[in-house]
Design a protein around this motif. Sequence first.
Motif: not given
Length: 1021
Positions: A720-724, A798-801, A821-832, A874-879
């Motif tokens: 649920e890291n991308g849930s709202l 926000t800016t993903p890490v 998988s990824l080291q960090n959970v990327v929070p928020g909605t609008g993440i792809t 939001n931006g959008p911004v990619s990392v």
Amino acid sequence: MKRLFFTTIMLLWVAFTFGQLTGTKLIPGDYATLAAAITDLNTQGVGPGGVTIELTAGNPETAPAGGYEITASGNPNSPILIKGNANTITSSNSLTGGALNDAFFKIIGGDYITIDGFVMQENAANTTTTAASNNMTEFGVALFYTSSTDGPQHCTIQNNTITLGAAYQNAMGVYANSRHNATSMTTTNDITSPDGAFSFLRVLNNTISSVNLGVILTGSTTAAYMATNVEVSGNNITYGRTAPFSSYVSVSGTVNGIVANNILNVTINSNTLVSNGTSTNGTLRGIYCYASGTLPTTGNYTNSFNFNNITITNGTTSAIYGIHLDNLNAQFTTNVNGNTISNLNASVATTANVFGIYHQGTSLNQYINGNLFYLIPNTTTGTVYVIHGGNTVPPNGSQSVQNNYIQLNKSGAGGTVYGYYSTSSSTSSVVKNISNNTIENITLTGATTFYGIYDNDGGAPVKTISNNTIQNVTGGTSAITAVYLNYGVHHVFGNTIKNITNGANITGITAGGSSTSLANVFNNQIYTLSATAGNVNGVVASASGTGAISNVYSNRIYNLTAGAATSTVAGISISAGTTVTAYNNFVSELNTPAATNTTTPVIAGIAALGGTNVNLYYNTVYLNATSTGTDFSTCALYASTIPANLKLNNNILVNTSTPNGAGLTVAFRRAEVALSKYDGQSSNNCFYAGTPSATNLVYYDGTNSYQTLADMQTAVAPRENGSLSEMPPFVNVSVNPYDLHMQTTVATGLESGGIAITGIENDIDNNVRYGSAGYTGTGSATDIGADEFEGIPNFTCTTPVPGNTIASNTSVCLNETINLSLQNVVPGTGITYQWKKSTDGTTYTDMPSATSSTVSGYAITEPTYFECEVTCANGPVSVISTPVFVDLANKILTTTPGSVCGAGQATLQATATGGSTINWYDAPTGGNLVGTGSSFTTPLISATTNYYVAAESLSPIVVTIGTGTSSSTSAGYTPFYTFYESSKNQILYRASELQAQGFSAGFITDLSFNFASVSTTPMTN
């Protein structure tokens, strides 16, 4: 000489006067009476062009004792027409006492004969109905054979009015029988040739009344001799009298309007059959078609029963059938279309079963279409089968039940009412289509169970249940199920189930059972189901066959109410299945206004109660219930401990119900704290339960309460890291019925807040979703919920890490799978997410369909770098995450080729990573093992030859060869077999089986068996 001459003249005169009959013969005129004309016809025969014997209007007659007997035959070019012109023929009042074969007309072996336009009336003086001494007329028209090889063929009985003895049990309108002769009705004497049959008989447009049986047609029991091409159409028959009738050969001991027994290619169309409670003994049927003999197993035949109007009421407590078709086989096609069947009632109290159309025979193709049923009133306390299709359809056959209309008012409490019923064993090659039927205005009383459509056909046929309407049902105190299916493959779509009230359980659709392999339930509307007691369920997904799959999607389920204190309501209930996927569903307006429960919710929009893998995608659930119950708990989604894996993506789960007492209002409620059954990729859902409080929770696990989404995300991470959590901008949730589509002018995180789900390309309205072919919208990702809309996004990211890329294993064997998988959970909605791969660490390409936060089961075929591009809208911004390199644990480092001049042997060299075994092969894949070690000397070669080298290592794995079934430790194929002394058995493992499990050619040096236990039986040898 004169005398001789005179005699000759006389002979010529006789031949001229009494020659074959042709043209039109009038009565009176050419003959004084009809009897005289028929006698002359039988004596002289018919001449070229045929003959019409016409009784001119206004000349009633009395039939001779026993009736007019016609033994002459016509032919196609010279037919016989006996025309009545509406004259009344009264039966003789001097019939032989006890005779069972009296008729107005008897056709005995005659061909091409038509009897047209007579009024046949029983003599008022004939009143003795006791069979042994009767003086009654048995038949209006009867057809018999002359000999077992000469029967009446191509005969027509039309436009007659037949009125027989009002209370005579043997009174029959039209009768034909190939199983006895013209004099002995109860002695079997079957025909021995197809020429003895009454084939091509037509009974048309007659009015028959005051009879026990209307039209009775009985063919030979031998398939090759059965009558063919018989038609009974346009007749108006009032029938049904008293007491059993005499034992006519192969005549059913029941009361029937029309009977066709042992007939091939029979047509019974456009008849009106009425029995108004006058039948006081035995089963009552409108039309009965069956075979008391052995049917042919070759050829193709069509039986049709169309556009009949049947209104019958029994005067006894026996069963009632509108149309009963029995004893058919795979050579037949059956048409039962356009009939109107009314009443099917009894004038006395009865527990008898009632059948509208009972297709009991196993025709290859069965069409039951466009029939009308008005079973009003119906007083039986037994079971009512409006359409009974319970027969085993032959392989590659079909059953079509379409465009039927059913109304019913059953005032007798008890039994079960089935709109459509089937329970049999049709195979998987059979197709059943139950579509476009309307079942409405059903009124039941007391403990009467109701099924609109019930199919328990158990041999795995393919069943399509589509576009049916089941509505306006008022039940009693037993359960109501609109659609119930078990066994086989189900496609249930486009059905409307609405306006059902009951005093017990109500279920809209139950799809599945212990032998159902696939159930698709989609595009159905289920609403306004209200029970004063019991439970209410919209859809129950219960397919539990081996590997069973259920797909429940694009359904609209709303306004379900259960009124008792112990009642529960669920929009979608999942009870079983290997893989159950529910998506694009709207669920709202679920109510239990008096329910109370301190431990479990009484309302669940979706209840995951069973199944192995349960996937919930793109569903929209909105609850706002209230109750007077002391403790009132509700949840938009409930999950028990049984589903092994529950995956949630892109769902809207909103619950603003009012809790009472110790009750809770929960968006997502689980029955356990452990997260092992809560899929780690669950995300991008909307959980909302009103203003956060101790009783309004976004998540509850049976022990711990989570009022806010942030608390929930911490507890279930990385889920649920991308849930709202927000109240969605629904179009209407204030006035019933609700509209769960989204407003497009309000900013919301639901817009472009979802993640792509492979295989789901459209929304509940069949609009194309973002990322699917044909999408023309403005979104940047798919939307959350069942509605793909053009809204205003409101992302929280926000800016993903993402940090480092994590691989489950970085040193693997060829074709071994890994998880990413990824080291960090990327929070928020609008993440792809977009995962990428590279063989050189410089140039990366997108991995198809790898658009989630993790990748599972990726097979490594070469050393590969992996990274993930994470984008915030939001931006959008990619990392991009820091890449990870996954190498092959065993690989060849160097190779040295060899050469020879002419014929000879060459030496090849190779080096490999440490711990590897170097093996040489004669093919790039598979092939034969030809050498081992860093150096390999070829056999004698005389041409350029390629050899292949691999670096390999052995690791233990568990594989299954064969069926994987267990064997007894004391019998069967086991080294410890003790049942017979000196018994020897073999267990064979084929090379192909071993190779299929990854074995390479070589020597097996060790083989062992595992045994759970050893038999206690002594081994005596």
